[in-house]
Design an enzyme around this catalytic site. Structure first.
Site, mmCIF file in Angstrom:
data_model
loop_
_atom_site.group_PDB
_atom_site.id
_atom_site.type_symbol
_atom_site.label_atom_id
_atom_site.label_comp_id
_atom_site.label_asym_id
_atom_site.label_seq_id
_atom_site.Cartn_x
_atom_site.Cartn_y
_atom_site.Cartn_z
ATOM 1 N N ASN A 41 64.515 32.102 42.636
ATOM 2 C CA ASN A 41 63.868 30.920 42.045
ATOM 3 C C ASN A 41 64.876 30.230 41.256
ATOM 4 O O ASN A 41 64.465 29.262 40.759
ATOM 5 C CB ASN A 41 62.471 31.279 41.574
ATOM 6 C CG ASN A 41 61.498 31.809 42.958
ATOM 7 O OD1 ASN A 41 61.844 31.608 43.781
ATOM 8 N ND2 ASN A 41 60.640 32.311 42.478
ATOM 9 N N CYS A 42 65.897 30.699 40.797
ATOM 10 C CA CYS A 42 66.458 30.054 39.772
ATOM 11 C C CYS A 42 67.900 29.687 39.973
ATOM 12 O O CYS A 42 68.834 29.695 39.171
ATOM 13 C CB CYS A 42 66.516 30.882 38.497
ATOM 14 S SG CYS A 42 67.592 32.279 38.456
#
Length: 69
Positions: A41-42
């Site tokens: 998610n990053c």
């Protein structure tokens, strides 16, 4: 509290490849395997550059790096 089965060995696990296929970790038997805790998610986490360098240096001696979110 969840109980974990500590009798399970690395080669007993299943993983999902980047292509979405289920892969037995048994296919890595005989190789040096580094399992890295990653996240999806990053974007591209900063450790990827170092891991890529490590892989390029040692892939000829059968190093495999597995990212596990």
């Amino acid at each position: 509290m969840k109980k974990f089965n500590m009798d399970k060995r690395f080669y007993d696990f299943l993983a999902v490849s980047l292509q979405g296929k289920t892969v037995s970790t048994n296919v890595y038997r005989g190789k040096a395997v580094l399992v890295v805790n990653t996240t999806r998610n990053c974007g591209l986490p900063p450790q990827y550059k170092g891991l890529e360098s490590l892989y390029r240096e040692y892939r000829d001696i059968s190093l495999v790096i597995l990212g596990a979110p």
